[in-house]
Design a protein around this motif. Sequence first.
Motif, PDB file in Angstrom:
ATOM      1  N   SER A 103       0.843  -1.210   0.000  1.00  0.00           N
ATOM      2  CA  SER A 103       0.000   0.000   0.000  1.00  0.00           C
ATOM      3  C   SER A 103       0.871   1.249   0.000  1.00  0.00           C
ATOM      4  CB  SER A 103      -0.933   0.010   1.212  1.00  0.00           C
ATOM      5  OG  SER A 103      -1.688  -1.164   1.265  1.00  0.00           O
ATOM      6  N   ARG A 139      10.290   1.049   8.188  1.00  0.00           N
ATOM      7  CA  ARG A 139      10.868   0.120   9.165  1.00  0.00           C
ATOM      8  C   ARG A 139      11.634  -0.969   8.434  1.00  0.00           C
ATOM      9  NH1 ARG A 139       7.125  -2.241  13.841  1.00  0.00           N
ATOM     10  NH2 ARG A 139       6.269  -3.536  12.173  1.00  0.00           N
ATOM     11  N   THR A 140      10.966  -1.592   7.440  1.00  0.00           N
ATOM     12  CA  THR A 140      11.637  -2.635   6.668  1.00  0.00           C
ATOM     13  C   THR A 140      11.524  -2.320   5.184  1.00  0.00           C
ATOM     14  OG1 THR A 140      10.745  -4.163   8.315  1.00  0.00           O
ATOM     15  CG2 THR A 140      11.814  -5.145   6.392  1.00  0.00           C
ATOM     16  N   LYS A 159       8.267 -11.920   1.799  1.00  0.00           N
ATOM     17  CA  LYS A 159       7.235 -10.968   2.172  1.00  0.00           C
ATOM     18  C   LYS A 159       6.558 -10.692   0.858  1.00  0.00           C
ATOM     19  CE  LYS A 159       8.551  -8.330   6.107  1.00  0.00           C
ATOM     20  NZ  LYS A 159       8.710  -6.987   6.632  1.00  0.00           N
TER      21      LYS A 159
HETATM   22  P1  NA7 Z   1       1.789  -4.619   4.859  1.00  0.00           P
HETATM   23  O1  NA7 Z   1       2.330  -5.338   3.715  1.00  0.00           O
HETATM   24  O2  NA7 Z   1       1.521  -5.367   6.120  1.00  0.00           O
HETATM   25  O3  NA7 Z   1       2.785  -3.412   5.160  1.00  0.00           O
HETATM   26  C1  NA7 Z   1       2.695  -2.661   6.334  1.00  0.00           C
HETATM   27  C2  NA7 Z   1       3.877  -1.755   6.434  1.00  0.00           C
HETATM   28  O4  NA7 Z   1       3.753  -0.982   7.610  1.00  0.00           O
HETATM   29  C3  NA7 Z   1       5.203  -2.508   6.546  1.00  0.00           C
HETATM   30  O5  NA7 Z   1       6.174  -1.785   5.870  1.00  0.00           O
HETATM   31  C4  NA7 Z   1       5.455  -2.489   8.043  1.00  0.00           C
HETATM   32  O6  NA7 Z   1       6.798  -2.630   8.398  1.00  0.00           O
HETATM   33  C5  NA7 Z   1       4.935  -1.124   8.393  1.00  0.00           C
HETATM   34  N1  NA7 Z   1       4.615  -1.021   9.807  1.00  0.00           N
HETATM   35  C6  NA7 Z   1       3.726  -1.755  10.507  1.00  0.00           C
HETATM   36  N2  NA7 Z   1       3.717  -1.367  11.792  1.00  0.00           N
HETATM   37  C7  NA7 Z   1       4.620  -0.377  11.894  1.00  0.00           C
HETATM   38  C8  NA7 Z   1       5.093   0.422  12.960  1.00  0.00           C
HETATM   39  N3  NA7 Z   1       4.628   0.259  14.204  1.00  0.00           N
HETATM   40  N4  NA7 Z   1       6.026   1.347  12.716  1.00  0.00           N
HETATM   41  C9  NA7 Z   1       6.511   1.498  11.472  1.00  0.00           C
HETATM   42  N5  NA7 Z   1       6.129   0.779  10.421  1.00  0.00           N
HETATM   43  C10 NA7 Z   1       5.187  -0.152  10.635  1.00  0.00           C
HETATM   44  O7  NA7 Z   1       0.426  -3.877   4.503  1.00  0.00           O
HETATM   45  P2  NA7 Z   1      -0.027  -3.252   3.115  1.00  0.00           P
HETATM   46  O8  NA7 Z   1      -1.320  -2.575   3.340  1.00  0.00           O
HETATM   47  O9  NA7 Z   1       1.052  -2.473   2.503  1.00  0.00           O
HETATM   48  O10 NA7 Z   1      -0.232  -4.495   2.193  1.00  0.00           O
HETATM   49  C11 NA7 Z   1      -1.048  -5.575   2.597  1.00  0.00           C
HETATM   50  C12 NA7 Z   1      -1.398  -6.407   1.428  1.00  0.00           C
HETATM   51  O11 NA7 Z   1      -2.452  -5.779   0.703  1.00  0.00           O
HETATM   52  C13 NA7 Z   1      -0.356  -6.595   0.407  1.00  0.00           C
HETATM   53  O12 NA7 Z   1       0.569  -7.557   0.721  1.00  0.00           O
HETATM   54  C14 NA7 Z   1      -1.140  -6.941  -0.821  1.00  0.00           C
HETATM   55  O13 NA7 Z   1      -1.506  -8.299  -0.768  1.00  0.00           O
HETATM   56  C15 NA7 Z   1      -2.348  -6.110  -0.684  1.00  0.00           C
HETATM   57  P3  NA7 Z   1       7.422  -4.090   8.720  1.00  0.00           P
HETATM   58  O14 NA7 Z   1       7.603  -4.741   7.378  1.00  0.00           O
HETATM   59  O15 NA7 Z   1       6.410  -4.805   9.573  1.00  0.00           O
HETATM   60  O16 NA7 Z   1       8.670  -3.810   9.433  1.00  0.00           O
END
Ligand code: NA7
Length: 541
Positions: free
Chosen positions: A188, A208-209, A327
């Motif tokens: 997203s 974060r990643t 991922k």
């Molecule tokens: P995702 O793929 O779960 O990505 C969420 C992002 O948010 C990911 O980069 C996370 O980093 C980040 N995140 C989550 N919590 C935090 C906190 N507390 N601080 C900083 N960053 C954070 O969700 P999407 O909506 O992008 O995509 C979901 C699915 O929808 C996708 O795979 C498609 O199938 C369509 P992290 O990697 O956890 O370190």
Amino acid sequence: MVQTPSNPDVVVVGAGFAGLYMLHRLRDAGFTAMAFERATGVGGTWYWNRYPGARCDVESMQYSYGFDEAMQQEWHWSERFAGQPEILRYANWVADRLDLRRDIRFETSVTSAEWDEAACLWTVRTDRGDKLRVRYLVMATGCLSAARLPEIEGIADFRGNTYHTGQWPHEPVDFTGQRVAVIGTGSSGIQAIPVIAEQAAQLTVFQRTPNFSIPTHNQPMDTEYENLWKSDYSGRRERARGMRTGILHDLNDKGALEVEEAERRAEYERRWERGGTAFMVAFNDLVTNAAANDTAAEFVRAKISATVRDPQLAELLAPKDHPIGTKRICADSGYYETFNRPNVALVDLRATPIQRIVPEGVLLSDETLRPVDSIIYATGFDAMTGALTAINPRGVGGLPLTEVWAEGPKTYLGLCTVGFPNMFIITGPGSPSVLTNMIVSIEQHVDWIVDCMAWMRRHGAVRLEAEATAQERWMEHNNEVARRTLYPRAGSWYMGANVQGKPRVFMPYIGGVAAYRQACDNAAKDSYSGFLLQMDRAAAQ
Ligand code: NA7
């Protein structure tokens, strides 16, 4: 209070692509059904995820229903990869075309579902005061529908505007002249960032990643390509159903290390130029062999450093902590290029985590404040189980699903779970679901479930429940096939790793759509082996 609908045979929860097709098939099979949908319209994921740049990563020609030849011939997609507004239009077109809305109650959430063992019925309640007694409960609740805000302190203190990509407002949001923060760099975030960067005065991305992303090279639909698909749409759909991902991809049956480096590079280059997630099937061992995977990861890292002008920034954007594809691989339109813009900055949260959100913006652990006008949380979902556990159905003996799944979700074939008779999950954990073309998987599930209900009706069965041993065996098989891959090495939402306290289990079934279909069909052919059936001969029709 809305008048309580009469008691149909089936309650369907959700009117996304799964709920819509379910209603259609149920009606065709002579069952009465009522769907409840919390949104004001159909479309599920595509109703909620209206953030700028939202787009499907499966090609349009494949991301649509394949059950009706006339419909698939008639619908025209305007782009190679369709954007959210067009996919939502398609969902609405299907709902109208099949006259499904009369059986959907919008803006109505199912609040509870309780199994009545004596009557073999589910009691389903909604937030509008409905109470229904039904034989079957179908959870068409979606895998990515429980949006989650991160566990960051002070979110509510922020004075500006707060958004979540998965709950985007319906009215257009204009970021012109604003300082905007995007937190999260999953699919997203990666789709939204290039679009928002073009509007905002200043965009700060909080990463974060870093994630691997492949360019889509999206373009208007090529008429020749569309005609080619439509010349044998049903044949192509059938072939797609036999693929591991339910997507007709240009598969390569060679291993990455079986070929010389020049050939390997040429193959990656060809796929990078073609665009899209077919990059991950450049070789047949990219998700099973770490050394093979690394050649693909290295190729993408080199592309990032060739694209991003600032070498330090390029380094921060290059993923190194997980094998590529373990991922969810992202598909973008100009993501890495966006970091060459003067109005875009990256904050590496690994080096400097967020301390808290304050009224003016984001306060980092080193006490620097990033003042912003809007914060966009692209922080994902309580994936695969979140929407189910939010309803938290109570099965045999009143046991809630959250208790039964406390150690992680357990299902037989991803369709049913022990202790919850006559409850079916569409694309549930333990099924290929999110690793596949969702519509292909949805159609297969819906067909199987409706066939099962029809079989039960014919044979006078009033209760069907997964057998504990069959469920155990299926879960063991799931874990075993997952262990043969590199997927468990990543802290992904496939593993529940993005939600604090969520058990770490690899939730989707990775054995592939074809093998999975076979397992489901075998159970059905074998008079639903692996399920306990209770007959009421008098009820046989
Ligand atoms: P995702 O793929 O779960 O990505 C969420 C992002 O948010 C990911 O980069 C996370 O980093 C980040 N995140 C989550 N919590 C935090 C906190 N507390 N601080 C900083 N960053 C954070 O969700 P999407 O909506 O992008 O995509 C979901 C699915 O929808 C996708 O795979 C498609 O199938 C369509 P992290 O990697 O956890 O370190």
